[in-house]
Design a protein around this motif. Structure first.
Motif, PDB file in Angstrom:
ATOM      1  N   TYR A   1      11.978   8.928 -14.080  1.00  0.00           N
ATOM      2  CA  TYR A   1      11.448   8.548 -12.775  1.00  0.00           C
ATOM      3  C   TYR A   1      10.363   7.484 -12.941  1.00  0.00           C
ATOM      4  O   TYR A   1       9.698   7.406 -13.980  1.00  0.00           O
ATOM      5  N   LEU A   2      10.194   6.713 -11.893  1.00  0.00           N
ATOM      6  CA  LEU A   2       9.069   5.802 -11.822  1.00  0.00           C
ATOM      7  C   LEU A   2       8.425   5.975 -10.453  1.00  0.00           C
ATOM      8  O   LEU A   2       8.998   5.577  -9.439  1.00  0.00           O
ATOM      9  N   GLN A   3       7.265   6.608 -10.445  1.00  0.00           N
ATOM     10  CA  GLN A   3       6.502   6.760  -9.220  1.00  0.00           C
ATOM     11  C   GLN A   3       5.622   5.534  -9.049  1.00  0.00           C
ATOM     12  O   GLN A   3       4.811   5.230  -9.937  1.00  0.00           O
ATOM     13  N   MET A   4       5.795   4.843  -7.942  1.00  0.00           N
ATOM     14  CA  MET A   4       5.056   3.607  -7.703  1.00  0.00           C
ATOM     15  C   MET A   4       4.185   3.776  -6.469  1.00  0.00           C
ATOM     16  O   MET A   4       4.703   4.000  -5.365  1.00  0.00           O
ATOM     17  N   ASN A   5       2.887   3.710  -6.670  1.00  0.00           N
ATOM     18  CA  ASN A   5       1.915   3.855  -5.587  1.00  0.00           C
ATOM     19  C   ASN A   5       1.149   2.553  -5.402  1.00  0.00           C
ATOM     20  O   ASN A   5       1.162   1.686  -6.276  1.00  0.00           O
ATOM     21  N   SER A   6       0.491   2.449  -4.282  1.00  0.00           N
ATOM     22  CA  SER A   6      -0.326   1.262  -3.968  1.00  0.00           C
ATOM     23  C   SER A   6       0.459  -0.022  -4.229  1.00  0.00           C
ATOM     24  O   SER A   6      -0.032  -0.949  -4.882  1.00  0.00           O
ATOM     25  N   LEU A   7       1.654  -0.063  -3.722  1.00  0.00           N
ATOM     26  CA  LEU A   7       2.536  -1.200  -3.998  1.00  0.00           C
ATOM     27  C   LEU A   7       1.989  -2.480  -3.393  1.00  0.00           C
ATOM     28  O   LEU A   7       1.366  -2.477  -2.319  1.00  0.00           O
TER      29      LEU A   7
ATOM     30  N   GLY B   1       0.798  -1.220   0.000  1.00  0.00           N
ATOM     31  CA  GLY B   1       0.000   0.000   0.000  1.00  0.00           C
ATOM     32  C   GLY B   1       0.831   1.272   0.000  1.00  0.00           C
ATOM     33  O   GLY B   1       0.293   2.366  -0.207  1.00  0.00           O
ATOM     34  N   GLY B   2       2.117   1.125   0.219  1.00  0.00           N
ATOM     35  CA  GLY B   2       3.001   2.275   0.261  1.00  0.00           C
ATOM     36  C   GLY B   2       3.469   2.712  -1.110  1.00  0.00           C
ATOM     37  O   GLY B   2       3.031   2.184  -2.140  1.00  0.00           O
ATOM     38  N   SER B   3       4.372   3.690  -1.108  1.00  0.00           N
ATOM     39  CA  SER B   3       4.872   4.283  -2.348  1.00  0.00           C
ATOM     40  C   SER B   3       6.393   4.371  -2.334  1.00  0.00           C
ATOM     41  O   SER B   3       7.008   4.473  -1.268  1.00  0.00           O
ATOM     42  N   LEU B   4       6.955   4.327  -3.524  1.00  0.00           N
ATOM     43  CA  LEU B   4       8.377   4.574  -3.733  1.00  0.00           C
ATOM     44  C   LEU B   4       8.536   5.313  -5.043  1.00  0.00           C
ATOM     45  O   LEU B   4       7.709   5.158  -5.956  1.00  0.00           O
ATOM     46  N   ARG B   5       9.599   6.091  -5.150  1.00  0.00           N
ATOM     47  CA  ARG B   5       9.937   6.720  -6.425  1.00  0.00           C
ATOM     48  C   ARG B   5      11.357   6.326  -6.794  1.00  0.00           C
ATOM     49  O   ARG B   5      12.303   6.576  -6.032  1.00  0.00           O
ATOM     50  N   LEU B   6      11.466   5.737  -7.962  1.00  0.00           N
ATOM     51  CA  LEU B   6      12.770   5.384  -8.500  1.00  0.00           C
ATOM     52  C   LEU B   6      13.250   6.489  -9.434  1.00  0.00           C
ATOM     53  O   LEU B   6      12.451   7.104 -10.137  1.00  0.00           O
ATOM     54  N   SER B   7      14.558   6.696  -9.427  1.00  0.00           N
ATOM     55  CA  SER B   7      15.169   7.672 -10.330  1.00  0.00           C
ATOM     56  C   SER B   7      16.271   6.983 -11.120  1.00  0.00           C
ATOM     57  O   SER B   7      16.901   6.037 -10.645  1.00  0.00           O
ATOM     58  N   CYS B   8      16.491   7.477 -12.323  1.00  0.00           N
ATOM     59  CA  CYS B   8      17.557   6.944 -13.171  1.00  0.00           C
ATOM     60  C   CYS B   8      18.192   8.122 -13.892  1.00  0.00           C
ATOM     61  O   CYS B   8      17.528   8.793 -14.692  1.00  0.00           O
ATOM     62  N   ALA B   9      19.452   8.362 -13.593  1.00  0.00           N
ATOM     63  CA  ALA B   9      20.182   9.466 -14.191  1.00  0.00           C
ATOM     64  C   ALA B   9      21.082   8.950 -15.302  1.00  0.00           C
ATOM     65  O   ALA B   9      21.847   8.001 -15.092  1.00  0.00           O
ATOM     66  N   ALA B  10      20.989   9.581 -16.461  1.00  0.00           N
ATOM     67  CA  ALA B  10      21.799   9.191 -17.608  1.00  0.00           C
ATOM     68  C   ALA B  10      22.962  10.151 -17.766  1.00  0.00           C
ATOM     69  O   ALA B  10      22.831  11.361 -17.546  1.00  0.00           O
ATOM     70  N   SER B  11      24.089   9.597 -18.161  1.00  0.00           N
ATOM     71  CA  SER B  11      25.259  10.425 -18.455  1.00  0.00           C
ATOM     72  C   SER B  11      25.941   9.860 -19.698  1.00  0.00           C
ATOM     73  O   SER B  11      25.600   8.792 -20.186  1.00  0.00           O
TER      74      SER B  11
END
Length: 116
Positions: free
Chosen positions: A79-85, A15-25
């Motif tokens: 980014y990947l916002q993940m809700n209601s996990l 039920g929680g949330s996480l946000r993943l990030s991915c930085a490109a270089s």
């Protein structure tokens, strides 16, 4: 060459949330789209979400309505916002970049664990 570095994984309750990030270089100007794939133990890697350079998105049926992919072109970050996990979202999540010339690049992966 494009290098991708993910961050933001971790342990969360259902039920929680996480946000993943991915930085490109590197040669980030060659990126034509970004994706987030995931691989659960004993299962094949699957596409969770994709966003094209034009901004169009598509999602796996299993995450529609719960996950949102977005990008900040100025920062070369997706980014990947993940809700209601859910516990079934537990997997290693990999950032993917589709590049010009039909090549691609992968991040090292970040673990997401959802406890019930």
């Amino acid at each position: 060459q494009v290098q991708l570095v993910e961050s933001g994984g971790g342990l969360v309750q259902a039920g929680g949330s996480l946000r993943l990030s991915c930085a490109a270089s590197g040669r980030a100007f060659t990126i034509t789209g970004y994706g987030w794939y995931r691989q659960a133990p004993g299962k094949q890697r699957e596409l969770a979400a994709f966003i094209s350079a034009g901004g169009s998105t598509n999602y796996a049926d299993s995450v529609k309505g719960r996950f949102t992919i977005s990008r900040d072109s100025a920062k070369n970050t997706v980014y990947l916002q993940m809700n209601s996990l859910k516990p079934e979202d537990t997997a290693v999540y990999y950032c993917y970049a589709r590049l010009l010339g039909s090549t691609n690049s992968w991040g090292q992966g970040t673990q997401v664990t959802v406890s019930s």
